[in-house]
Design an enzyme around this catalytic site. Structure first.
Site, short mmCIF file in Angstrom:
data_model
loop_
_atom_site.label_atom_id
_atom_site.label_comp_id
_atom_site.label_asym_id
_atom_site.label_seq_id
_atom_site.Cartn_x
_atom_site.Cartn_y
_atom_site.Cartn_z
N GLY A 12 -36.40 -2.64 -1.76
CA GLY A 12 -35.00 -3.53 -1.62
C GLY A 12 -34.62 -3.67 -3.28
N ASP A 13 -33.48 -4.54 -2.86
CA ASP A 13 -32.84 -4.94 -4.94
C ASP A 13 -32.68 -4.18 -5.23
OD1 ASP A 13 -32.90 -7.48 -3.32
OD2 ASP A 13 -35.27 -7.59 -4.30
N LYS A 16 -27.65 -1.83 -3.05
CA LYS A 16 -27.26 -0.99 -1.93
C LYS A 16 -25.90 -2.39 -1.50
CE LYS A 16 -30.20 -2.04 0.59
NZ LYS A 16 -31.73 -2.63 -0.46
N GLY A 17 -25.84 -3.11 -2.15
CA GLY A 17 -24.54 -4.11 -1.85
C GLY A 17 -23.07 -3.45 -2.68
N GLY A 40 -30.65 -9.35 1.42
CA GLY A 40 -28.84 -10.21 0.36
C GLY A 40 -28.03 -9.09 -0.37
N HIS A 41 -27.22 -9.09 -0.12
CA HIS A 41 -25.82 -7.77 -1.09
C HIS A 41 -25.41 -8.26 -1.52
CE1 HIS A 41 -28.22 -5.03 2.86
NE2 HIS A 41 -29.14 -5.85 1.95
N GLN A 225 -33.42 -3.84 3.05
CA GLN A 225 -34.65 -3.66 2.31
C GLN A 225 -34.64 -2.53 1.72
OE1 GLN A 225 -34.81 -5.54 5.80
NE2 GLN A 225 -34.11 -6.86 4.29
N THR A 300 -31.38 -13.85 -2.44
CA THR A 300 -31.96 -14.47 -0.84
C THR A 300 -32.32 -15.71 -1.08
OG1 THR A 300 -31.83 -13.20 0.55
CG2 THR A 300 -32.81 -15.01 1.00
N THR A 301 -33.81 -15.43 -1.73
CA THR A 301 -34.71 -16.49 -2.30
C THR A 301 -34.75 -17.05 -3.59
OG1 THR A 301 -36.70 -15.08 -2.94
CG2 THR A 301 -35.84 -16.17 -0.24
N GLY A 414 -23.27 -0.81 -13.86
CA GLY A 414 -22.88 -2.11 -14.36
C GLY A 414 -22.47 -3.02 -12.81
P1 IMP Z 1 -39.68 -11.05 5.24
O1 IMP Z 1 -38.59 -10.26 5.45
O2 IMP Z 1 -38.89 -11.93 5.18
O3 IMP Z 1 -40.54 -11.11 6.51
O4 IMP Z 1 -40.86 -10.63 4.03
C1 IMP Z 1 -41.34 -9.51 4.10
C2 IMP Z 1 -41.79 -8.85 2.42
O5 IMP Z 1 -40.29 -8.25 2.52
C3 IMP Z 1 -41.92 -9.69 1.38
O6 IMP Z 1 -42.35 -9.40 0.44
C4 IMP Z 1 -40.03 -10.28 1.16
O7 IMP Z 1 -39.34 -10.61 -0.63
C5 IMP Z 1 -39.59 -8.62 1.61
N1 IMP Z 1 -37.68 -8.50 1.51
C6 IMP Z 1 -37.50 -8.41 2.54
N2 IMP Z 1 -35.95 -8.68 2.48
C7 IMP Z 1 -35.91 -8.25 1.41
C8 IMP Z 1 -35.04 -7.83 0.19
O8 IMP Z 1 -33.94 -8.16 0.95
N3 IMP Z 1 -35.30 -7.53 -0.66
C9 IMP Z 1 -36.46 -7.09 -1.59
N4 IMP Z 1 -37.02 -8.47 -0.93
C10 IMP Z 1 -37.30 -8.37 0.51
#
Ligand code: IMP
Length: 423
Positions: A12-13, A16-17, A40-41, A225, A300-301, A414
């Site tokens: 993920g990350d 993609k957005g 989080g896109h 993801q 996202t977090t 960029g």
């Molecule tokens: P969950 O999807 O919240 O259950 O998290 C499971 C795992 O996927 C964790 O390691 C999260 O950090 C990771 N994860 C979930 N969504 C994303 C995302 O959009 N980007 C990166 N990591 C993600």
């Protein structure tokens, strides 16, 4: 090929957005097929940065229809908030017109979020590092056939019965586990209110998409993801609970498995959020420098992302699993000044064997084998043609292509829309 799937190649990350925003300009439908508001896109628009969690990234293009497919787990309260936020930003979000939500999509409720946090606490040292959004418990309830669906929100009597059954199912063990019980009536009231707001958008999205496909409309499937977080193909159990790879696109939308173009998105280096194996991780000061240079903090977090070198073993595996016929390489500009640039080309497993295959087990103990390439020190953010990149940057991209066997057709230099090199 009128249908394209954009899929993250690592954890993920990957950016993609931005890529979806770029491709959506020439697309009729943009469709999310899995995950939820754990995603989080990020889009960098002329009006500033915009982070989308649940609503497809095509929403910023007035001509696209954006679909939250049945494979997505939807927190309706979050969705109402996200729609409001976009409207406040001046975007024209019209439910039933440019935003559709599958009536088959499963619902995330507050009890799922509490269950997610509770399950993480139970895991002790084996924490997955979930986003705490209730994703895993909602998918588990879907499999367990006790879940609520978006279409239930439009059917008060049915919803009240479903909430009562859901509450009975949870409360049988929530109390003994020390969790507050689910109040069925309050849950039904909250969901009915959200359903009222979203009513016009909750439709048979699969039927709409099949019609669109039959009419030759251009459909862009927006993966969330990444392949290595895929429930089946990823680094289990350190994965998310959905089929994040291309394979999830068909059950997650109701589209039939026709041929499509698959574009894999990979960063010019590797990152991961949460726990789990990451062979090329830089646990030293260089990793910290890369995190700062790439602004590698979760959208996202807000959690700091783990950073490391590009892993051709992992990318080749993900490319094969996802069917990616081309790569978009993002964040190349971030590698300025990071030479020598290291590419992982094999792993040495704990039993001493050397492998160029991505293993299902023992990745925790895998020691990466690197080849080193000279770095570049020039700012490449203004470069728009491959030939104009510094020779060392070109050689790095070509080595990635050669080692992964996947052509790099697009390079992002960029965060902004126009900072792209097309080959
Ligand atoms: P969950 O999807 O919240 O259950 O998290 C499971 C795992 O996927 C964790 O390691 C999260 O950090 C990771 N994860 C979930 N969504 C994303 C995302 O959009 N980007 C990166 N990591 C993600």
């Amino acid at each position: 090929m009128p249908t394209t799937c954009v899929v993250g190649i690592l954890w993920g990350d990957e950016g993609k957005g931005k890529v979806i925003d770029y491709l959506a300009a020439e697309t009729d439908f943009v469709v999310r097929y899995g995950g939820g508001h754990n995603a989080g896109h990020t889009l960098v628009l002329p009006t500033g940065k915009l982070v989308l969690h649940l609503i497809p990234s095509g929403i910023v293009h007035p001509h696209t229809v954006n679909v939250i497919g049945n494979g997505v787990v939807v927190d309706p309260v979050h969705l109402v908030g996200e729609v409001d936020k976009l409207r406040q930003r001046g975007l024209d979000v019209r439910l039933g017109h440019n935003l559709l939500v599958s009536e088959r999509a499963h619902v995330i409720v507050e009890a799922h979020r509490r269950q997610d946090l509770w399950a993480e606490a139970q895991r002790g040292d084996g924490k997955i590092g979930t986003t705490g959004r209730g994703i895993g418990p909602a998918y588990a309830d879907r499999c367990g056939r006790v879940g609520l669906r978006m279409g239930d929100l439009l059917r008060p009597e049915r919803l009240r019965d479903a909430c009562a059954a859901f509450a009975a199912h949870k409360n049988a063990w929530f109390g003994p586990a020390g969790l507050a019980p689910v109040d069925a009536a309050a849950l039904a009231a909250e969901l009915l209110a959200a359903g009222e707001t979203l009513r016009a958008g909750i439709v048979d999205a699969g039927a709409a998409l099949r019609r669109a496909q039959a009419d030759g409309k251009r459909i862009l499937l927006e993966g969330a993801q990444g392949c290595l977080l895929d429930l089946e193909q990823g680094t289990y159990p350190y994965v998310t609970s959905s089929h994040a790879s291309t394979g999830g696109a068909f059950p997650g939308t109701g589209l039939p498995p026709h041929a499509m173009r698959v574009v894999g998105i990979a960063k010019a280096y590797a990152t991961r959020v949460g726990a789990g194996p990451f062979p090329t991780e830089l646990k030293d000061a260089l990793g910290d420098t890369l995190r700062i240079a790439g602004n590698e903090f979760g959208s996202t977090t807000g959690r700091p992302r783990r950073c490391g070198w590009f892993d051709t073993v992992a990318v080749r595996y993900s490319g094969a699993v996802s069917g990616a016929s081309e790569l978009v390489l993002t964040n190349l500009d971030v590698l300025k000044g990071f030479g020598p640039l290291r590419l992982c080309v094999a792993y040495r497993l704990p039993d001493g064997t050397r492998t160029t295959e991505f293993p299902a087990f023992d990745l925790e103990g895998a020691v990466p084998e690197f080849v080193d390439l000279p770095g570049f020190t020039e700012d490449v953010r203004a470069v728009r043609r491959f030939e104009d990149l510094p020779a060392n940057a070109r050689a790095y991209v070509q080595a990635i292509e050669q080692r992964t066997g996947i052509p790099v057709r697009t390079i992002s230099v960029g965060p902004e829309r126009q900072q792209v090199i097309l080959r």
